[in-house]
Design an enzyme around this catalytic site. Structure first.
Site, PDB file in Angstrom:
ATOM      1  CD  GLU A  12     -21.356  -4.952  33.414  1.00 46.22           C
ATOM      2  OE1 GLU A  12     -22.471  -4.453  33.487  1.00 46.22           O
ATOM      3  OE2 GLU A  12     -20.969  -5.573  32.409  1.00 46.22           O
ATOM      4  CG  ASP A 217     -29.388   3.055  34.012  1.00 46.42           C
ATOM      5  OD1 ASP A 217     -30.401   3.098  33.307  1.00 46.42           O
ATOM      6  OD2 ASP A 217     -28.498   2.195  33.843  1.00 46.42           O
TER       7      ASP A 217
END
Ligand code: ADE
Length: 264
Positions: A12, A217
């Site tokens: 990230e 997700d």
């Protein structure tokens, strides 16, 4: 201003450290802390690792040991509402610890003895992060995420959302669980595992903070697979281009403020 940038995972934050000017690495509390300039902004980048305690410790270190004046958390999250799709971006307006429950001693979700259930992010930072995100989605997104990747993740015109993020020491991967969280927390947009812990630390220390999360997700039975694929492949580019835009805008507004005060 000294900006602390926290992410939970290497993927990230990949790219940000490489983009630092004059990077300088320190190791403290089992963490690599990178100090340097990011697009003219004095910055400190660090990985928190996963979970609320890890995030709280990282935020505290950044403030108490590395002197940061502002904190931004960037990373991914599960969707907390069917209208929010993989590839959309959520900027937190407020954050709640969904697993905090000291009832009946204190109301559900209240962090005992703070009087807070929802921690508000800094309005100005949230506005600036939202602006940087919209600029990324409108322009660079199509250039840096090719059509094949867009097809793999079904990224169709990803959108920016602002609102409530819930954090807890749990990877949410069940339809019933995410539904229950949505019912318990009206306005829920996304779930993750760190933001509200950073929010509590910043609330207690009086540090302005912002949280920005790309949806990886749907927090359902496929969440673990979807999360891994998203983090491996596209998450770093979202974070990199949004933070770059954010820092450039910050630098431009601070240069303009200095010109005004110098009367030039
Ligand atoms: N971060 C990304 N996806 C998540 C999920 N489904 N639950 C908790 N944290 C997440």
């Amino acid at each position: 201003m000294r900006l602390g940038i926290i992410s939970a995972l290497h993927e990230e934050q990949q790219g940000l450290v490489e983009a630092m000017e004059g990077p300088y690495k320190l190791i403290h509390g089992m963490r690599e802390v990178w100090l340097g300039k990011l697009w003219e902004i004095d910055a400190v980048c660090v990985l928190s690792r996963i979970g609320k305690v890890a995030a709280a410790m990282t935020a505290t270190l950044l403030v108490e040991k590395f002197g940061v004046t502002h904190i931004v958390f960037t990373g991914v999250a599960g969707s907390g509402d069917p209208s929010i799709r993989v590839g959309d971006v959520v900027v937190a307006e407020s954050l709640v610890q969904h697993d905090m429950d000291a009832s009946p001693l204190f109301p559900r979700h209240e962090v005992p003895l703070t009087g807070q259930t929802h921690f508000l992010s800094d309005r100005q930072l949230a506005l600036q992060l939202g602006h940087a995100t919209q600029a990324f989605l409108d322009t660079e997104f199509a250039e840096v995420i090719d059509s094949e990747e867009q097809a793999v993740f079904a990224l169709q015109a990803p959108r920016l959302h602002r609102g409530l993020i819930a954090s807890g020491d749990q990877f949410v991967n069940g339809r019933e669980r995410i539904k229950a969280l949505g019912e318990a927390l009206p306005g829920l947009l996304a779930v993750e595992m760190e933001g509200a812990a950073v929010a509590q630390v910043c609330f207690e220390l009086g540090i302005p903070f912002g949280v920005i999360r790309t949806i990886s997700d749907n927090a359902n039975e496929n969440a673990a697979t979807d999360f891994m694929r998203f983090v491996k492949s596209v998450a770093a580019r979202y974070a990199f281009y949004i933070v770059r835009q954010f820092c450039r805008e910050l630098a431009a507004s601070s240069n303009q403020a200095s010109r005004v005060s110098a009367g030039t």
